[in-house]
Motif scaffolding. Sequence first.
Motif, PDB file in Angstrom:
ATOM      1  N   ARG A 184      -9.009  -3.188  -5.155  1.00  0.00           N
ATOM      2  CA  ARG A 184      -8.716  -3.980  -6.368  1.00  0.00           C
ATOM      3  C   ARG A 184      -8.582  -5.461  -6.039  1.00  0.00           C
ATOM      4  NH1 ARG A 184      -9.116  -6.669  -9.709  1.00  0.00           N
ATOM      5  NH2 ARG A 184      -8.024  -6.925 -11.685  1.00  0.00           N
ATOM      6  N   LEU A 185      -7.936  -5.799  -4.924  1.00  0.00           N
ATOM      7  CA  LEU A 185      -7.786  -7.195  -4.539  1.00  0.00           C
ATOM      8  C   LEU A 185      -9.131  -7.811  -4.171  1.00  0.00           C
ATOM      9  CD1 LEU A 185      -6.047  -9.652  -3.882  1.00  0.00           C
ATOM     10  CD2 LEU A 185      -5.633  -8.668  -1.607  1.00  0.00           C
ATOM     11  N   ALA A 186      -9.932  -7.063  -3.440  1.00  0.00           N
ATOM     12  CA  ALA A 186     -11.227  -7.591  -3.000  1.00  0.00           C
ATOM     13  C   ALA A 186     -12.167  -7.864  -4.163  1.00  0.00           C
ATOM     14  CB  ALA A 186     -11.878  -6.617  -2.021  1.00  0.00           C
ATOM     15  N   THR A 187     -12.062  -7.074  -5.221  1.00  0.00           N
ATOM     16  CA  THR A 187     -12.971  -7.225  -6.365  1.00  0.00           C
ATOM     17  C   THR A 187     -12.335  -7.992  -7.513  1.00  0.00           C
ATOM     18  OG1 THR A 187     -12.287  -5.063  -7.233  1.00  0.00           O
ATOM     19  CG2 THR A 187     -14.223  -5.115  -5.784  1.00  0.00           C
ATOM     20  N   SER A 188     -11.181  -8.598  -7.278  1.00  0.00           N
ATOM     21  CA  SER A 188     -10.506  -9.354  -8.330  1.00  0.00           C
ATOM     22  C   SER A 188     -11.212 -10.679  -8.577  1.00  0.00           C
ATOM     23  CB  SER A 188      -9.044  -9.623  -7.930  1.00  0.00           C
ATOM     24  OG  SER A 188      -8.985 -10.601  -6.900  1.00  0.00           O
ATOM     25  N   GLY A 189     -10.780 -11.351  -9.619  1.00  0.00           N
ATOM     26  CA  GLY A 189     -11.318 -12.671  -9.927  1.00  0.00           C
ATOM     27  C   GLY A 189     -10.512 -13.799  -9.321  1.00  0.00           C
ATOM     28  N   LEU A 190      -9.627 -13.489  -8.387  1.00  0.00           N
ATOM     29  CA  LEU A 190      -8.833 -14.525  -7.747  1.00  0.00           C
ATOM     30  C   LEU A 190      -9.694 -15.391  -6.830  1.00  0.00           C
ATOM     31  CD1 LEU A 190      -5.596 -12.561  -6.743  1.00  0.00           C
ATOM     32  CD2 LEU A 190      -6.091 -13.777  -8.879  1.00  0.00           C
ATOM     33  N   LYS A 191      -9.295 -16.630  -6.659  1.00  0.00           N
ATOM     34  CA  LYS A 191      -9.993 -17.542  -5.762  1.00  0.00           C
ATOM     35  C   LYS A 191      -9.727 -17.139  -4.311  1.00  0.00           C
ATOM     36  CE  LYS A 191      -9.368 -21.347  -9.040  1.00  0.00           C
ATOM     37  NZ  LYS A 191      -8.695 -22.654  -9.275  1.00  0.00           N
ATOM     38  N   PRO A 192     -10.597 -17.535  -3.384  1.00  0.00           N
ATOM     39  CA  PRO A 192     -10.410 -17.129  -1.983  1.00  0.00           C
ATOM     40  C   PRO A 192      -9.043 -17.489  -1.406  1.00  0.00           C
ATOM     41  CG  PRO A 192     -12.609 -18.017  -2.283  1.00  0.00           C
ATOM     42  CD  PRO A 192     -11.886 -18.236  -3.578  1.00  0.00           C
ATOM     43  N   ASP A 193      -8.517 -18.674  -1.728  1.00  0.00           N
ATOM     44  CA  ASP A 193      -7.199 -19.036  -1.204  1.00  0.00           C
ATOM     45  C   ASP A 193      -6.103 -18.191  -1.829  1.00  0.00           C
ATOM     46  OD1 ASP A 193      -7.686 -20.350  -3.658  1.00  0.00           O
ATOM     47  OD2 ASP A 193      -6.125 -21.822  -3.244  1.00  0.00           O
ATOM     48  N   GLU A 194      -6.295 -17.770  -3.075  1.00  0.00           N
ATOM     49  CA  GLU A 194      -5.326 -16.892  -3.725  1.00  0.00           C
ATOM     50  C   GLU A 194      -5.371 -15.501  -3.115  1.00  0.00           C
ATOM     51  OE1 GLU A 194      -5.065 -18.719  -8.236  1.00  0.00           O
ATOM     52  OE2 GLU A 194      -6.748 -17.382  -7.747  1.00  0.00           O
ATOM     53  N   SER A 249       0.797  -1.231   0.000  1.00  0.00           N
ATOM     54  CA  SER A 249       0.000   0.000   0.000  1.00  0.00           C
ATOM     55  C   SER A 249       0.829   1.280   0.000  1.00  0.00           C
ATOM     56  CB  SER A 249      -0.921   0.029   1.225  1.00  0.00           C
ATOM     57  OG  SER A 249      -0.167   0.188   2.413  1.00  0.00           O
ATOM     58  N   ARG A 250       2.084   1.200   0.434  1.00  0.00           N
ATOM     59  CA  ARG A 250       2.935   2.377   0.680  1.00  0.00           C
ATOM     60  C   ARG A 250       2.267   3.359   1.650  1.00  0.00           C
ATOM     61  NH1 ARG A 250       6.822   3.820  -3.955  1.00  0.00           N
ATOM     62  NH2 ARG A 250       7.074   1.612  -3.483  1.00  0.00           N
ATOM     63  N   THR A 251       1.619   2.848   2.634  1.00  0.00           N
ATOM     64  CA  THR A 251       1.110   3.673   3.731  1.00  0.00           C
ATOM     65  C   THR A 251       2.299   4.357   4.417  1.00  0.00           C
ATOM     66  OG1 THR A 251      -0.720   2.134   4.098  1.00  0.00           O
ATOM     67  CG2 THR A 251      -0.130   3.566   5.929  1.00  0.00           C
ATOM     68  N   PRO A 252       2.194   5.653   4.741  1.00  0.00           N
ATOM     69  CA  PRO A 252       1.055   6.548   4.611  1.00  0.00           C
ATOM     70  C   PRO A 252       1.138   7.459   3.387  1.00  0.00           C
ATOM     71  CG  PRO A 252       2.655   7.556   6.051  1.00  0.00           C
ATOM     72  CD  PRO A 252       3.269   6.260   5.581  1.00  0.00           C
ATOM     73  N   HIS A 253       2.004   7.139   2.435  1.00  0.00           N
ATOM     74  CA  HIS A 253       2.246   8.027   1.293  1.00  0.00           C
ATOM     75  C   HIS A 253       1.466   7.610   0.051  1.00  0.00           C
ATOM     76  CE1 HIS A 253       5.350  10.134   3.534  1.00  0.00           C
ATOM     77  NE2 HIS A 253       5.762   8.955   3.952  1.00  0.00           N
ATOM     78  N   TYR A 254       0.505   6.756   0.225  1.00  0.00           N
ATOM     79  CA  TYR A 254      -0.380   6.324  -0.853  1.00  0.00           C
ATOM     80  C   TYR A 254      -1.681   5.933  -0.183  1.00  0.00           C
ATOM     81  CZ  TYR A 254      -1.541   4.068  -5.368  1.00  0.00           C
ATOM     82  OH  TYR A 254      -2.106   3.733  -6.575  1.00  0.00           O
ATOM     83  N   GLU A 255      -2.754   5.872  -0.947  1.00  0.00           N
ATOM     84  CA  GLU A 255      -4.053   5.557  -0.358  1.00  0.00           C
ATOM     85  C   GLU A 255      -4.241   4.037  -0.309  1.00  0.00           C
ATOM     86  OE1 GLU A 255      -6.979   5.000   1.446  1.00  0.00           O
ATOM     87  OE2 GLU A 255      -6.703   7.171   1.242  1.00  0.00           O
ATOM     88  N   PRO A 256      -4.216   3.426   0.870  1.00  0.00           N
ATOM     89  CA  PRO A 256      -4.252   1.961   0.947  1.00  0.00           C
ATOM     90  C   PRO A 256      -5.548   1.329   0.476  1.00  0.00           C
ATOM     91  CG  PRO A 256      -4.296   2.935   3.145  1.00  0.00           C
ATOM     92  CD  PRO A 256      -4.015   4.048   2.192  1.00  0.00           C
ATOM     93  N   ILE A 257      -6.620   2.096   0.423  1.00  0.00           N
ATOM     94  CA  ILE A 257      -7.881   1.487   0.018  1.00  0.00           C
ATOM     95  C   ILE A 257      -7.908   1.137  -1.469  1.00  0.00           C
ATOM     96  CG2 ILE A 257      -9.239   3.531  -0.637  1.00  0.00           C
ATOM     97  CD1 ILE A 257     -11.513   2.290   1.115  1.00  0.00           C
ATOM     98  N   VAL A 258      -7.053   1.772  -2.281  1.00  0.00           N
ATOM     99  CA  VAL A 258      -7.068   1.498  -3.725  1.00  0.00           C
ATOM    100  C   VAL A 258      -6.614   0.069  -4.023  1.00  0.00           C
ATOM    101  CG1 VAL A 258      -6.169   2.185  -5.967  1.00  0.00           C
ATOM    102  CG2 VAL A 258      -6.813   3.940  -4.305  1.00  0.00           C
ATOM    103  N   PRO A 259      -5.404  -0.358  -3.589  1.00  0.00           N
ATOM    104  CA  PRO A 259      -5.042  -1.757  -3.823  1.00  0.00           C
ATOM    105  C   PRO A 259      -5.912  -2.736  -3.045  1.00  0.00           C
ATOM    106  CG  PRO A 259      -3.361  -0.657  -2.501  1.00  0.00           C
ATOM    107  CD  PRO A 259      -4.289   0.401  -2.997  1.00  0.00           C
ATOM    108  N   LEU A 260      -6.434  -2.309  -1.905  1.00  0.00           N
ATOM    109  CA  LEU A 260      -7.327  -3.168  -1.127  1.00  0.00           C
ATOM    110  C   LEU A 260      -8.606  -3.451  -1.903  1.00  0.00           C
ATOM    111  CD1 LEU A 260      -7.442  -4.475   1.730  1.00  0.00           C
ATOM    112  CD2 LEU A 260      -8.702  -2.453   2.473  1.00  0.00           C
TER     113      LEU A 260
END
Length: 270
Positions: free
Chosen positions: A246-256, A233-244
Amino acid sequence: MAIRDKAGMVFDAWGLIGGLEVALDVDVLVGAYPDRDGPPGTPATVRAMLAAHRIRAGAVASLRAALFDVRSGNDATLALAAPDDLTAPGAAASGGGSSAAFVPVGVVDLRDPVGAGREMDRLAAAGVRAVRLFPDEQGVEAGFPSVRHVARRAARLDMTVLTGGDVRRFWQPFAGLEARVVFLDTHFYHLGDFLVAAADEPGFHTSTRLLNSPDALETVAAELGADRLLYGSRTPHYEPIVPLLRLATSGLKPDEVAAVAGGNARRLLG
């Protein structure tokens, strides 16, 4: 957190993120850049910001070590992991605690390759499992002998390297060393270059921070495996919710998703 898109529509980011939590964020900084606007990056505020985004621990490196004084900055980072370290007060977002833990990451000065090697020996003796490189901030290019020197020393010490810089150039000093490397600045524009470089280097991994195109995470998982992706995330110099998000809405399987959200980082950093 509600986010408004370009059309003015508002959506609930946390509703999309759901119950996702990050066990270990591979890209966290303490301190500030003296030449840019930004947060002060005190340990307490960084801990609280991670926790507010449901990030339970961060692999933390010192900007003081990168920009001013390596040894004192690294010693301060090591102290942050001490049992008696004070944590930040305050409430976190839904699902999070009041503060997050720190996993210390060492820093070296690539402008001083001899000193960098000595500092890596000292850090390894102290139990530090990873070292972070700041080539852009230190004005160092991928072809400089110092980078290859540090890469070899890291491989010899069995330390994971977290490195900034353009992956299209900075893959080269680590090639052929059986090194464990996490490229922190891989942009989705350059994803193809990472994929072809990493295909021959099983130790090459990438942070998810800038992989925000609709299929970037899925492409890495399909081509190399989800074990090559680490949430950063590069906290605190980037907004951590953006990669968060993207990961949550990805098509990856739960274990991935679980692997990307901390399992892979735990494997590399111990």
